[in-house]
Design an enzyme around this catalytic site. Structure first.
Site, PDB file in Angstrom:
ATOM      1  N   GLU A 192       0.686  -1.411  -0.110  1.00 49.10           N
ATOM      2  CA  GLU A 192       0.077   0.015  -0.078  1.00 49.10           C
ATOM      3  C   GLU A 192       0.806   1.289   0.068  1.00 49.10           C
ATOM      4  O   GLU A 192       1.337   1.879   1.117  1.00 49.10           O
ATOM      5  CB  GLU A 192      -0.865   0.160   1.245  1.00 49.10           C
ATOM      6  CG  GLU A 192      -1.679   1.190   1.211  1.00 49.10           C
ATOM      7  CD  GLU A 192      -2.864   1.509   2.436  1.00 49.10           C
ATOM      8  OE1 GLU A 192      -3.532   2.246   2.576  1.00 49.10           O
ATOM      9  OE2 GLU A 192      -2.869   0.348   3.343  1.00 49.10           O
ATOM     10  N   LYS A 234      -2.294  -2.005  -3.420  1.00 52.55           N
ATOM     11  CA  LYS A 234      -3.402  -1.071  -2.736  1.00 52.55           C
ATOM     12  C   LYS A 234      -3.226   0.133  -2.927  1.00 52.55           C
ATOM     13  O   LYS A 234      -2.498   0.645  -2.110  1.00 52.55           O
ATOM     14  CB  LYS A 234      -3.682  -1.535  -1.202  1.00 52.55           C
ATOM     15  CG  LYS A 234      -4.968  -0.754  -0.858  1.00 52.55           C
ATOM     16  CD  LYS A 234      -5.220  -1.285   0.902  1.00 52.55           C
ATOM     17  CE  LYS A 234      -6.199  -0.315   1.234  1.00 52.55           C
ATOM     18  NZ  LYS A 234      -6.813  -0.597   2.384  1.00 52.55           N
TER      19      LYS A 234
END
Length: 355
Positions: A192, A234
């Protein structure tokens, strides 16, 4: 099944069937702010009640493939006290695993100022990371998450632009090392790199920075020997800054796809977007557009969602911390989950706009 086969299988399972991931990994401080917004005290029993309301939603497995958890939640007993489960005691997360929802775990420990550029941050959490990942795997987790943050600031005559090279390098190297450690422990890493929406920057600047960051991340992942078939990405969607004029949904979707096509190898099985401060409706609309036939071009990865606030905000308000309103909270949560599952199919369900 070998470790490589298991990682690839779990990664595919997390993005199969137009389902997405519930991000329920808020720290104790962050979930306390959510509870405070509905006038509920930040206590272990109340944190457990919030997660129980979500996890026991009828049909959750139809739209949610996995849930990212905070350590407290992974180990929490399924009782009103909300303490850690004793040996042999039922755990709260069994409400998910019994329905086939995979368990994930947040493994970073937060942010600290970057010494080379104190206005920016690096992610902490490498102390005992390998041992913690092994323990989480033994506790039933099958995937992990580590968040890096990148700030954007337009350069001026007197102020350098952000992000700095140091910040991009720290984020990329940290994510790659975490991913390698997670995979060695048998956990699929969710990578992420969040380019924050804070500020008044243009969508063009966000696109340029997001492309720069993702290119650096995948270079470091390759150098670290990370199995791309066994990760999920992500990222943020490409949007203007939160205090700038909004862009048209089609512009956001097109810019986001353009960056992904330029940076993300097709070996990556899935991209699960974070909502990044977008409203519930906007985060769903943008995902639906990217999956629709309106924007031509290759999409070699599954495009789905890993939302926290954009799945929970309406549910939190409908529940209000009241035992008698659990069903209302669950209905609101499932409405958002169904809408985002439809968006993963390229369809947009009609419904009220919500922030």
């Amino acid at each position: 099944m070998s470790n490589i086969e298991e990682l690839a299988s779990v990664a595919k399972q997390l993005v199969a069937g137009n389902r997405g991931i519930l991000a329920a990994d808020e720290s104790t401080t962050t979930v306390g702010k959510r509870l405070a917004s509905i006038g509920v005290a930040n206590s272990a029993p109340n944190r457990a009640a919030l997660r129980r309301m979500l996890f026991t939603s009828p049909g959750i497995e139809q739209h949610i493939s996995g849930a990212i958890l905070y350590e407290e939640t992974l180990l929490q007993a399924d009782d009103e006290a909300g303490g850690a489960a004793a040996a042999g005691q039922a755990r709260l997360v069994q409400q998910l695993s019994s329905r086939g929802v995979l368990l994930g775990i947040k493994v970073d420990t937060g942010l600290a100022p970057l010494p080379a550029s104190p206005e920016e941050f690096f992610t902490q959490g490498f102390d005992n990371l390998a041992a913690r990942c092994a323990a989480y795997k033994a506790a039933g987790a099958s995937f992990a998450k580590w968040r890096a943050v990148i700030h954007i600031r337009q350069a001026t005559a007197n102020t350098p632009g952000l992000p700095s090279e140091a910040a991009v390098a720290a984020a990329a190297r940290g994510l790659a090392l975490y991913a390698a450690i997670s995979q060695a422990a048998g956990l699929v890493p969710i990578v992420e790199p969040e380019v924050l929406a804070d500020g008044a920057h243009s969508i063009e600047l966000c696109e340029a920075v997001t492309q720069r960051v993702l290119a650096a991340v995948f270079k470091e992942l390759a150098d670290a020997g990370v199995l791309l078939e066994g990760i999920l990405l992500k990222p943020n969607m490409v949007t203007p800054g939160s205090s700038a004029a909004p862009a048209a949904p089609a512009e956001v979707a097109a810019a986001t796809l353009r960056v992904l096509r330029r940076t993300v190898p097709p070996a990556v099985p899935g991209i699960v977007f974070l909502s990044g401060g977008q409203s519930e409706a906007d985060s769903t609309r943008h995902l639906a557009l990217m999956n629709s036939g309106a924007l031509p071009g290759p999409k070699p990865w599954v495009l789905s969602f890993s939302y926290g606030r954009a799945l929970q905000a309406s549910a939190l308000k409908a529940w209000g911390g009241q035992a008698g309103k659990v069903a209302a909270g669950q209905a609101a949560f499932m409405a958002r989950a169904a809408a985002n599952s439809a968006a993963a199919r390229g369809e947009e369900e009609a419904g009220p706009s919500s922030s």
